[in-house]
Design a protein around this motif. Structure first.
Motif, PDB file in Angstrom:
ATOM      1  N   ALA A  43      42.521  44.946   9.778  1.00 27.60           N
ATOM      2  CA  ALA A  43      41.181  45.274   9.272  1.00 27.60           C
ATOM      3  C   ALA A  43      40.813  46.661   9.770  1.00 27.60           C
ATOM      4  CB  ALA A  43      40.173  44.244   9.748  1.00 27.60           C
ATOM      5  N   TYR A  44      40.087  47.401   8.944  1.00 26.75           N
ATOM      6  CA  TYR A  44      39.554  48.700   9.355  1.00 26.75           C
ATOM      7  C   TYR A  44      38.081  48.517   9.675  1.00 26.75           C
ATOM      8  CZ  TYR A  44      43.803  50.614   7.291  1.00 26.75           C
ATOM      9  OH  TYR A  44      45.106  50.898   6.986  1.00 26.75           O
ATOM     10  N   ARG A  45      37.708  48.953  10.863  1.00 27.94           N
ATOM     11  CA  ARG A  45      36.300  48.820  11.258  1.00 27.94           C
ATOM     12  C   ARG A  45      35.636  50.187  11.202  1.00 27.94           C
ATOM     13  NH1 ARG A  45      39.624  45.776  13.781  1.00 27.94           N
ATOM     14  NH2 ARG A  45      39.340  43.536  13.541  1.00 27.94           N
TER      15      ARG A  45
ATOM     16  N   THR B  60      33.406  46.143   8.064  1.00 31.53           N
ATOM     17  CA  THR B  60      34.829  45.898   8.255  1.00 31.53           C
ATOM     18  C   THR B  60      35.490  45.666   6.911  1.00 31.53           C
ATOM     19  OG1 THR B  60      34.389  44.903  10.398  1.00 31.53           O
ATOM     20  CG2 THR B  60      36.473  44.333   9.368  1.00 31.53           C
ATOM     21  N   THR B  61      36.631  46.351   6.690  1.00 29.75           N
ATOM     22  CA  THR B  61      37.415  46.120   5.489  1.00 29.75           C
ATOM     23  C   THR B  61      38.708  45.420   5.879  1.00 29.75           C
ATOM     24  OG1 THR B  61      36.616  48.213   4.614  1.00 29.75           O
ATOM     25  CG2 THR B  61      38.499  47.227   3.506  1.00 29.75           C
ATOM     26  N   VAL B  62      38.919  44.264   5.328  1.00 32.33           N
ATOM     27  CA  VAL B  62      40.172  43.554   5.587  1.00 32.33           C
ATOM     28  C   VAL B  62      41.217  44.095   4.622  1.00 32.33           C
ATOM     29  CG1 VAL B  62      41.335  41.321   5.583  1.00 32.33           C
ATOM     30  CG2 VAL B  62      38.970  41.507   6.375  1.00 32.33           C
ATOM     31  N   ALA B  63      42.227  44.775   5.163  1.00 37.22           N
ATOM     32  CA  ALA B  63      43.256  45.367   4.302  1.00 37.22           C
ATOM     33  C   ALA B  63      44.435  44.411   4.137  1.00 37.22           C
ATOM     34  CB  ALA B  63      43.734  46.695   4.883  1.00 37.22           C
ATOM     35  N   LEU B  64      44.819  43.723   5.191  1.00 37.55           N
ATOM     36  CA  LEU B  64      45.896  42.724   5.119  1.00 37.55           C
ATOM     37  C   LEU B  64      45.356  41.423   5.691  1.00 37.55           C
ATOM     38  CD1 LEU B  64      48.960  44.814   6.399  1.00 37.55           C
ATOM     39  CD2 LEU B  64      48.245  44.410   4.027  1.00 37.55           C
TER      40      LEU B  64
ATOM     41  N   GLY C 248      50.444  45.862  -6.973  1.00 34.96           N
ATOM     42  CA  GLY C 248      49.071  45.376  -6.834  1.00 34.96           C
ATOM     43  C   GLY C 248      48.095  46.484  -7.163  1.00 34.96           C
ATOM     44  N   GLU C 249      46.868  46.089  -7.431  1.00 34.49           N
ATOM     45  CA  GLU C 249      45.822  47.045  -7.782  1.00 34.49           C
ATOM     46  C   GLU C 249      45.555  47.998  -6.631  1.00 34.49           C
ATOM     47  OE1 GLU C 249      43.063  45.944 -10.600  1.00 34.49           O
ATOM     48  OE2 GLU C 249      45.114  45.593 -11.313  1.00 34.49           O
ATOM     49  N   SER C 250      44.899  49.078  -6.959  1.00 31.72           N
ATOM     50  CA  SER C 250      44.470  50.001  -5.927  1.00 31.72           C
ATOM     51  C   SER C 250      43.545  49.267  -4.954  1.00 31.72           C
ATOM     52  CB  SER C 250      43.740  51.155  -6.627  1.00 31.72           C
ATOM     53  OG  SER C 250      43.259  52.028  -5.668  1.00 31.72           O
ATOM     54  N   GLY C 251      43.774  49.464  -3.664  1.00 29.13           N
ATOM     55  CA  GLY C 251      42.961  48.793  -2.652  1.00 29.13           C
ATOM     56  C   GLY C 251      43.500  47.435  -2.232  1.00 29.13           C
ATOM     57  N   ALA C 252      44.617  47.003  -2.815  1.00 32.92           N
ATOM     58  CA  ALA C 252      45.160  45.670  -2.517  1.00 32.92           C
ATOM     59  C   ALA C 252      45.760  45.569  -1.117  1.00 32.92           C
ATOM     60  CB  ALA C 252      46.213  45.296  -3.565  1.00 32.92           C
ATOM     61  N   GLY C 253      46.108  46.736  -0.532  1.00 33.35           N
ATOM     62  CA  GLY C 253      46.689  46.713   0.811  1.00 33.35           C
ATOM     63  C   GLY C 253      48.127  47.202   0.868  1.00 33.35           C
ATOM     64  N   LYS C 254      48.630  47.740  -0.235  1.00 38.01           N
ATOM     65  CA  LYS C 254      50.046  48.149  -0.299  1.00 38.01           C
ATOM     66  C   LYS C 254      50.380  49.227   0.728  1.00 38.01           C
ATOM     67  CE  LYS C 254      49.756  49.453  -4.646  1.00 38.01           C
ATOM     68  NZ  LYS C 254      48.295  49.239  -4.859  1.00 38.01           N
ATOM     69  N   SER C 255      49.564  50.268   0.764  1.00 40.52           N
ATOM     70  CA  SER C 255      49.864  51.377   1.691  1.00 40.52           C
ATOM     71  C   SER C 255      49.714  50.937   3.139  1.00 40.52           C
ATOM     72  CB  SER C 255      48.940  52.563   1.440  1.00 40.52           C
ATOM     73  OG  SER C 255      49.272  53.136   0.200  1.00 40.52           O
ATOM     74  N   THR C 256      48.735  50.098   3.399  1.00 38.13           N
ATOM     75  CA  THR C 256      48.560  49.595   4.760  1.00 38.13           C
ATOM     76  C   THR C 256      49.796  48.806   5.177  1.00 38.13           C
ATOM     77  OG1 THR C 256      46.176  49.489   4.429  1.00 38.13           O
ATOM     78  CG2 THR C 256      47.074  48.221   6.263  1.00 38.13           C
ATOM     79  N   LEU C 257      50.285  47.967   4.280  1.00 32.34           N
ATOM     80  CA  LEU C 257      51.501  47.203   4.575  1.00 32.34           C
ATOM     81  C   LEU C 257      52.664  48.151   4.848  1.00 32.34           C
ATOM     82  CD1 LEU C 257      53.032  44.501   4.725  1.00 32.34           C
ATOM     83  CD2 LEU C 257      53.390  44.666   2.239  1.00 32.34           C
ATOM     84  N   ALA C 258      52.805  49.173   3.991  1.00 40.06           N
ATOM     85  CA  ALA C 258      53.899  50.136   4.167  1.00 40.06           C
ATOM     86  C   ALA C 258      53.764  50.870   5.497  1.00 40.06           C
ATOM     87  CB  ALA C 258      53.916  51.123   2.998  1.00 40.06           C
ATOM     88  N   ARG C 259      52.541  51.296   5.850  1.00 42.49           N
ATOM     89  CA  ARG C 259      52.351  52.026   7.111  1.00 42.49           C
ATOM     90  C   ARG C 259      52.618  51.137   8.315  1.00 42.49           C
ATOM     91  NH1 ARG C 259      47.767  54.327   4.605  1.00 42.49           N
ATOM     92  NH2 ARG C 259      46.379  53.077   5.920  1.00 42.49           N
ATOM     93  N   CYS C 260      52.273  49.849   8.202  1.00 43.50           N
ATOM     94  CA  CYS C 260      52.570  48.926   9.307  1.00 43.50           C
ATOM     95  C   CYS C 260      54.081  48.758   9.466  1.00 43.50           C
ATOM     96  CB  CYS C 260      51.920  47.561   9.066  1.00 43.50           C
ATOM     97  SG  CYS C 260      50.133  47.545   9.338  1.00 43.50           S
TER      98      CYS C 260
HETATM   99  P1  ADP Z   1      46.547  50.230  -1.715  1.00 37.80           P
HETATM  100  O1  ADP Z   1      47.655  51.028  -1.125  1.00 37.80           O
HETATM  101  O2  ADP Z   1      47.019  48.960  -2.346  1.00 37.80           O
HETATM  102  O3  ADP Z   1      45.680  51.031  -2.630  1.00 37.80           O
HETATM  103  P2  ADP Z   1      45.341  50.381   0.917  1.00 37.80           P
HETATM  104  O4  ADP Z   1      46.255  49.759   1.900  1.00 37.80           O
HETATM  105  O5  ADP Z   1      45.297  51.858   0.827  1.00 37.80           O
HETATM  106  O6  ADP Z   1      45.598  49.740  -0.521  1.00 37.80           O
HETATM  107  O7  ADP Z   1      43.857  49.879   1.206  1.00 37.80           O
HETATM  108  C1  ADP Z   1      43.500  48.502   1.449  1.00 37.80           C
HETATM  109  C2  ADP Z   1      42.021  48.446   1.814  1.00 37.80           C
HETATM  110  O8  ADP Z   1      41.832  49.053   3.089  1.00 37.80           O
HETATM  111  C3  ADP Z   1      41.122  49.177   0.848  1.00 37.80           C
HETATM  112  O9  ADP Z   1      39.894  48.476   0.770  1.00 37.80           O
HETATM  113  C4  ADP Z   1      40.920  50.530   1.519  1.00 37.80           C
HETATM  114  O10 ADP Z   1      39.684  51.091   1.157  1.00 37.80           O
HETATM  115  C5  ADP Z   1      40.936  50.161   2.990  1.00 37.80           C
HETATM  116  N1  ADP Z   1      41.491  51.247   3.841  1.00 37.80           N
HETATM  117  C6  ADP Z   1      42.729  51.766   3.779  1.00 37.80           C
HETATM  118  N2  ADP Z   1      42.911  52.711   4.717  1.00 37.80           N
HETATM  119  C7  ADP Z   1      41.738  52.788   5.395  1.00 37.80           C
HETATM  120  C8  ADP Z   1      41.278  53.567   6.510  1.00 37.80           C
HETATM  121  N3  ADP Z   1      42.063  54.459   7.106  1.00 37.80           N
HETATM  122  N4  ADP Z   1      40.006  53.362   6.940  1.00 37.80           N
HETATM  123  C9  ADP Z   1      39.217  52.457   6.334  1.00 37.80           C
HETATM  124  N5  ADP Z   1      39.565  51.687   5.308  1.00 37.80           N
HETATM  125  C10 ADP Z   1      40.818  51.844   4.834  1.00 37.80           C
END
Ligand code: ADP
Ligand code: ADP
Length: 232
Positions: free
Chosen positions: A10-12, A17-21, A38-50
């Motif tokens: 989650a990003y705080r 708080t945004t739950v990303a995964l 998955g759609e934009s915002g689904a958490g793909k990049s967060t998963l990849a960065r983890c």
């Molecule tokens: P995707 O790659 O599928 O578009 P992200 O992993 O980028 O998804 O984002 C997942 C969720 O986390 C989204 O709601 C996004 O706004 C939020 N998010 C991603 N990175 C950050 C960050 N550095 N700070 C705050 N919120 C973030």
């Protein structure tokens, strides 16, 4: 083999708080290609960065060849990062270094001797079909060629996992095909396990064995591409 177990992140921020995964589990067998869509915002990049160990999840595990990478710190973490080759989303080559010079970067960082570096760079240029472009600077390469250099650089330290975040998003169809061919060769010839984040189902159909669909931080579908594509 990569096993992602119940990953949460989650990003705080000031606005909440945004739950990303939200409990992501995923298994990618060794030597296969898995697409993450998955759609934009689904958490793909967060998963990849983890998985790239660029971001620390709140909980859960990332097992590569049996080791949980999330628990690592210090030099063990740095060594584990080298086991994961990352092809960044954006144009990431150093402008002032040639194709060969860019590919050699991880080898220089690892302290490989000059002769070993040269040999490995030649092998990699060959793998990505750019044997004749060793001395070209990024400005003298097309977008697809630059992306193939980035893939070669990601493979230089001989990682067991290759992670590509939207590797074809900026490319036209012909160029996309050449980049996908290179990812497929990496799997076939080097045996790396490949994870591709993409919004392009064409990419999934062309090179992925399995696909995971993320939605609001959860895996809502995961299976063989053939099965899921036939259903759709
Ligand atoms: P995707 O790659 O599928 O578009 P992200 O992993 O980028 O998804 O984002 C997942 C969720 O986390 C989204 O709601 C996004 O706004 C939020 N998010 C991603 N990175 C950050 C960050 N550095 N700070 C705050 N919120 C973030
Ligand atoms: P740059 O000018 O891009 O910094 P260098 O000539 O300093 O490139 O080389 C950087 C690295 O790339 C060195 O490790 C070298 O061994 C390798 N290298 C450079 N040119 C070639 C080539 N034609 N074939 C294979 N390896 C090369």
């Amino acid at each position: 083999m990569i096993t992602v177990e119940n990953l949460t992140k989650a990003y705080r921020g000031r606005s909440g708080t945004t739950v990303a995964l939200d409990g992501v589990s995923l298994q990618v067998p060794a030597g296969t290609v898995c697409g993450v869509v998955g759609e934009s915002g689904a958490g793909k990049s967060t998963l990849a960065r983890c998985i790239a160990l660029l971001e620390q999840p709140d909980s859960g595990g990332i097992l590569v060849d049996g080791t949980d990478l999330v628990t690592l710190r210090g030099s063990a973490l740095r060594a584990a990062r080298r086991q994961i080759g990352v092809v960044p989303q954006n144009d990431s080559l150093l402008r002032q270094r040639t194709a060969a010079g860019n590919i050699a970067l991880p080898l220089e960082a690892a302290g490989a001797p000059v002769e070993a570096r040269r040999k490995r760079v030649v092998e990699l240029l060959d793998l990505v079909g750019l044997a004749d472009k060793a001395g070209n600077y990024p400005d003298q390469l097309s977008g697809g060629q630059r992306q193939r250099v980035a893939i070669a650089r990601a493979l230089a330290a001989n990682p067991s996992v290759l992670l590509a975040d939207e590797p074809t998003s900026a490319l036209d169809p012909d160029t996309t095909a050449s980049v996908l061919t290179v990812l497929d060769r990496a799997r076939a010839e080097l045996g790396v396990t490949v994870l591709v984040v993409t919004h392009d189902m064409g990419v999934v159909r062309r090179i992925c064995d399995d696909v995971a669909v993320l939605d609001r931080g959860q895996v809502v579908e995961h299976g063989k591409v053939l099965d899921l594509v036939t259903q759709a």
